[in-house]
Design a protein around this motif. Structure first.
Motif, PDB file in Angstrom:
ATOM      1  N   GLU A  57       0.889  -0.990   0.075  1.00 31.22           N
ATOM      2  CA  GLU A  57       0.087   0.008   0.011  1.00 31.22           C
ATOM      3  C   GLU A  57       0.795   1.226  -0.232  1.00 31.22           C
ATOM      4  N   PRO A  58       0.314   2.432  -0.267  1.00 29.88           N
ATOM      5  CA  PRO A  58       1.228   3.556  -0.076  1.00 29.88           C
ATOM      6  C   PRO A  58       1.678   3.882   1.325  1.00 29.88           C
ATOM      7  N   VAL A  59       2.715   4.314   1.431  1.00 31.61           N
ATOM      8  CA  VAL A  59       3.366   4.950   2.572  1.00 31.61           C
ATOM      9  C   VAL A  59       2.418   6.076   3.341  1.00 31.61           C
ATOM     10  N   PRO A  60       1.957   5.686   4.374  1.00 28.52           N
ATOM     11  CA  PRO A  60       1.073   6.862   4.951  1.00 28.52           C
ATOM     12  C   PRO A  60       1.590   8.016   5.084  1.00 28.52           C
ATOM     13  N   LYS A  61       1.133   9.378   4.768  1.00 28.94           N
ATOM     14  CA  LYS A  61       1.759  10.514   4.900  1.00 28.94           C
ATOM     15  C   LYS A  61       1.940  10.977   6.339  1.00 28.94           C
ATOM     16  N   ASP A  62       0.951  10.513   7.092  1.00 32.72           N
ATOM     17  CA  ASP A  62       1.060  10.628   8.665  1.00 32.72           C
ATOM     18  C   ASP A  62       0.878   9.545   9.517  1.00 32.72           C
ATOM     19  N   GLN A  63       1.033   9.517  10.692  1.00 25.22           N
ATOM     20  CA  GLN A  63       0.966   8.558  11.626  1.00 25.22           C
ATOM     21  C   GLN A  63       0.012   9.214  12.792  1.00 25.22           C
ATOM     22  N   ASP A  64      -1.134   9.472  12.481  1.00 25.04           N
ATOM     23  CA  ASP A  64      -1.999  10.426  13.496  1.00 25.04           C
ATOM     24  C   ASP A  64      -2.569   9.398  14.470  1.00 25.04           C
ATOM     25  N   GLY A  65      -2.630   7.936  14.140  1.00 24.80           N
ATOM     26  CA  GLY A  65      -3.491   7.219  14.804  1.00 24.80           C
ATOM     27  C   GLY A  65      -2.857   6.424  15.966  1.00 24.80           C
ATOM     28  N   PRO A  66      -3.341   5.916  16.729  1.00 27.87           N
ATOM     29  CA  PRO A  66      -2.838   5.172  18.004  1.00 27.87           C
ATOM     30  C   PRO A  66      -1.794   4.195  17.900  1.00 27.87           C
ATOM     31  N   VAL A  67      -1.878   3.505  16.624  1.00 24.86           N
ATOM     32  CA  VAL A  67      -0.919   2.541  16.198  1.00 24.86           C
ATOM     33  C   VAL A  67      -0.414   2.768  14.924  1.00 24.86           C
ATOM     34  N   LEU A  93       6.675  -4.242  18.275  1.00 23.70           N
ATOM     35  CA  LEU A  93       5.631  -5.129  18.138  1.00 23.70           C
ATOM     36  C   LEU A  93       4.599  -4.861  16.772  1.00 23.70           C
ATOM     37  N   ILE A  94       4.605  -5.950  16.041  1.00 18.85           N
ATOM     38  CA  ILE A  94       3.739  -5.828  14.881  1.00 18.85           C
ATOM     39  C   ILE A  94       2.527  -6.759  14.942  1.00 18.85           C
ATOM     40  N   GLU A  95       1.362  -6.249  14.505  1.00 20.02           N
ATOM     41  CA  GLU A  95       0.248  -7.362  14.535  1.00 20.02           C
ATOM     42  C   GLU A  95      -0.018  -7.433  12.760  1.00 20.02           C
ATOM     43  N   PHE A  96       0.232  -8.685  12.166  1.00 22.56           N
ATOM     44  CA  PHE A  96      -0.137  -8.882  10.947  1.00 22.56           C
ATOM     45  C   PHE A  96      -1.661  -9.391  10.789  1.00 22.56           C
ATOM     46  N   TYR A  97      -2.735  -8.519  10.092  1.00 22.70           N
ATOM     47  CA  TYR A  97      -3.986  -8.824  10.072  1.00 22.70           C
ATOM     48  C   TYR A  97      -4.548  -8.983   8.741  1.00 22.70           C
ATOM     49  N   ALA A  98      -5.870  -9.357   8.680  1.00 22.93           N
ATOM     50  CA  ALA A  98      -6.788  -9.260   7.508  1.00 22.93           C
ATOM     51  C   ALA A  98      -7.834  -8.514   7.885  1.00 22.93           C
ATOM     52  N   LEU A 141      -9.532  -8.033  18.450  1.00 21.88           N
ATOM     53  CA  LEU A 141      -8.311  -7.496  18.924  1.00 21.88           C
ATOM     54  C   LEU A 141      -8.321  -5.829  18.743  1.00 21.88           C
ATOM     55  N   ALA A 142      -8.880  -5.450  17.426  1.00 24.40           N
ATOM     56  CA  ALA A 142      -8.404  -4.122  17.321  1.00 24.40           C
ATOM     57  C   ALA A 142      -8.790  -2.894  18.347  1.00 24.40           C
ATOM     58  N   PRO A 143      -9.755  -3.089  19.329  1.00 26.46           N
ATOM     59  CA  PRO A 143      -9.950  -1.873  20.204  1.00 26.46           C
ATOM     60  C   PRO A 143      -8.907  -2.005  21.448  1.00 26.46           C
ATOM     61  N   THR A 144      -8.600  -3.400  21.727  1.00 30.99           N
ATOM     62  CA  THR A 144      -7.475  -3.663  22.680  1.00 30.99           C
ATOM     63  C   THR A 144      -6.116  -3.298  22.205  1.00 30.99           C
ATOM     64  N   TYR A 145      -5.757  -3.584  20.745  1.00 32.76           N
ATOM     65  CA  TYR A 145      -4.482  -3.005  20.103  1.00 32.76           C
ATOM     66  C   TYR A 145      -4.288  -1.679  20.205  1.00 32.76           C
ATOM     67  N   ASP A 146      -5.417  -0.951  19.827  1.00 31.97           N
ATOM     68  CA  ASP A 146      -5.620   0.511  19.630  1.00 31.97           C
ATOM     69  C   ASP A 146      -5.166   1.073  21.156  1.00 31.97           C
ATOM     70  N   THR A 147      -5.763   0.671  22.037  1.00 33.92           N
ATOM     71  CA  THR A 147      -5.563   0.925  23.370  1.00 33.92           C
ATOM     72  C   THR A 147      -4.145   0.836  23.877  1.00 33.92           C
ATOM     73  N   LEU A 148      -3.475   0.051  23.600  1.00 32.05           N
ATOM     74  CA  LEU A 148      -2.222  -0.712  23.671  1.00 32.05           C
ATOM     75  C   LEU A 148      -1.090   0.539  23.227  1.00 32.05           C
ATOM     76  N   GLY A 149      -1.690   0.932  22.018  1.00 33.27           N
ATOM     77  CA  GLY A 149      -0.788   1.840  21.132  1.00 33.27           C
ATOM     78  C   GLY A 149      -0.989   3.193  21.962  1.00 33.27           C
TER      79      GLY A 149
END
Length: 503
Positions: free
Chosen positions: A354-364, A384-389, A398-406
């Motif tokens: 995918e294109p490289v994100p212009k910014d990394q504003d999210g928690p993860v 720590l990297i989560e590989f997901y579909a 898992l997404a809400p927990t992982y966002d909180t972790l970030g």
């Protein structure tokens, strides 16, 4: 559920076929087994094939008519086929470690091994006939002619009577390959002379390309192994769920020609590659694929367009992809040049990103293939990297927990990176040293290390924080707000249940 790299692609090829529902044949000879009759039916049989299935399973529905047809033919050889409905016989299926459907097992007097053969009727019949024979049959002048026609691929070794070393060698090769080919040995010198070989030697009899192929004078283990690898696959054949594993286990890269099935030039396009396949025989296996039925497999090999024919090479062992788009103007010429460059090591693999994100504003941190090395191999940080579909239910949960972790580690970004990567839209680069075989897969690399650690622990906030503090170089820990009583109870109940991965 976890799959190997090879079975991932086999499952992908099987997808279109598995969506077809079919009723069992009224002529079926398949036995229906359950807890009450399983032992009494299976233990007396020297050889039996048992399918463990679920009625709702698409792959099971696709297998049903093939299994029925095979049962009718194999009963003539006194080989019985049976099935167990795992939605009814749960305890019995658990006893035999059934983790996916359909699971097939070969039973000999009650003892079982996994069935690794094809799932089309002719393949099932061929596989089970091989199981009924000794790994190496001793042939007489009277049985030789019939034996050569017993299967699609038959290997006959011509060895002088009393040559124990050569006989032991072919016995070893036959035992190692008994699931795949029929092996026989003839000690008749007249038969060897008629076959046109000096002893010891071997001849491969097959139903495709040249019907007879001679080994030559080098009767050694390495020579026989190379001989089988090169000569037991056609120069070019259609690939599908029933024969994919034969190619996957050959150890050779697989070259695909994707063709439009109803195109007037399809046969000519396939035929034109035989001369190319002959040049690279033993180095690359060639197949052709229905581009309409298996369009998703073309995309998985990073063929982006929908213009056919197209071509791609897949290094199965390392899951590397080398696509070549539209080759319609000169199939043999373009493919020959492309494969020559691949064999010479002059091609770079295609890495989907995918294109490289212009910014990394999210928690993860959002990771993509084109920026993988920069982030994953930053020696100053624990990563720590989560590989997901996106479609994976466990990933969504898992997404809400992982966002909180970030969010918890947001003030420690100079020491810890919490990242995620959509593994359906991005290839894991070869530099990573691993491939993804289930979702979600979570990997951790301490700062300064080149080695990845699998995260197989509790997927809770506490579980992640404890893992990072224990395994990270920086030993960073963060405060976690205490869970309320209800959440604690739910967490314990969830933790007690086994994880069921999905693809």
């Amino acid at each position: 559920m976890r799959f190997s790299k090879k079975t991932l692609f086999a499952a992908g090829l099987a997808t279109a076929s598995s969506l077809v529902s079919a009723e069992s044949s009224s002529d079926s000879q398949v036995l229906v087994l359950g807890t009450s009759n399983f032992t009494s039916a299976v233990e007396p049989e020297p050889l039996m094939l048992v399918e463990f299935y679920a009625p709702w399973c698409g792959h099971c529905k696709a297998l049903a008519p093939e299994y029925d047809t095979a049962s009718v033919e194999l009963i003539k050889e006194n080989i019985k086929l049976a099935k167990v409905d795992c939605t009814v016989e749960g305890d019995l299926c658990n006893q035999y470690d059934v983790k996916g459907y359909p699971t097939l097992k070969v039973f000999r007097s009650g003892s079982s091994v996994d069935y690794n053969g094809p799932r089309k009727s002719d393949g099932i019949i061929s596989y089970m006939k091989k199981q009924a024979l000794p790994s190496l049959s001793t042939l007489t002048p009277e049985t030789l002619a019939e034996f050569k026609k017993k299967d699609k691929i038959v290997v006959v070794a011509y060895i002088k009577e009393g040559d124990k070393a050569s006989t032991d060698l072919i016995s070893k090769i036959a035992e190692a390959n008994r699931d795949s080919y029929l092996f026989g040995v003839s000690h008749d010198e007249a038969a060897a002379k008629e076959a046109g070989v000096d002893v010891p030697s071997a001849v491969l009899y097959r139903t495709f390309d040249e019907p007879e192929v001679k080994l030559g004078k080098d009767f050694t283990e390495d020579a026989l192994a190379s001989f089988l690898k090169a000569e037991t696959v056609p120069l070019i054949d259609e690939v599908g769920p029933e024969n994919y594993m034969q190619y996957a286990e050959s150890g050779l890269p697989l070259a695909y020609l994707f063709v439009q099935p109803d195109h007037k030039d399809k046969e000519a396009q396939v035929e034109s590659l035989k001369s190319v396949a002959k040049v690279f025989k033993g180095k690359v296996n060639f197949v052709w694929v229905d581009a309409v039925k298996f369009a998703n497999h073309a995309k998985a090999l990073n063929i982006q367009g929908d213009s056919w024919p197209s071509f791609a090479i897949q290094d199965i062992e390392n899951n590397l992809k080398y696509p070549l788009e539209d080759v319609s103007s000169d199939v043999p010429g373009k493919v020959s040049s492309f494969v020559a460059k691949y064999v010479a090591g002059d091609l770079k693999p295609s890495i989907k990103s995918e294109p490289v994100p212009k910014d990394q504003d999210g928690p993860v941190h959002v990771l993509v293939a084109d920026a993988f090395d920069e982030t994953a191999f930053d020696d100053s940080k624990d990563v720590l990297i989560e590989f997901y579909a996106p479609w994976c239910g466990h990933c969504k949960k898992l997404a809400p927990t992982y966002d909180t972790l970030g969010e918890k580690y947001s003030s420690h970004k100079d020491k810890v990176t919490i990242a995620k990567m959509d593994a359906t839209a991005n290839d894991v680069p070869p530099s990573a040293g691993f491939q993804i075989t289930s979702f979600p897969t979570i990997k951790f690399k301490p700062a300064g290390s080149k080695d990845w650690i699998d995260f197989n622990g509790d997927r809770s906030l506490e579980g992640f924080v404890e893992f990072i503090a224990l395994n990270g170089k920086h030993k960073v820990s963060v405060d976690i707000e205490p869970l309320n009583e209800t959440e604690t109870t739910e967490h314990k109940e969830a933790a007690a249940k086994p994880h069921h991965e999905e693809l």
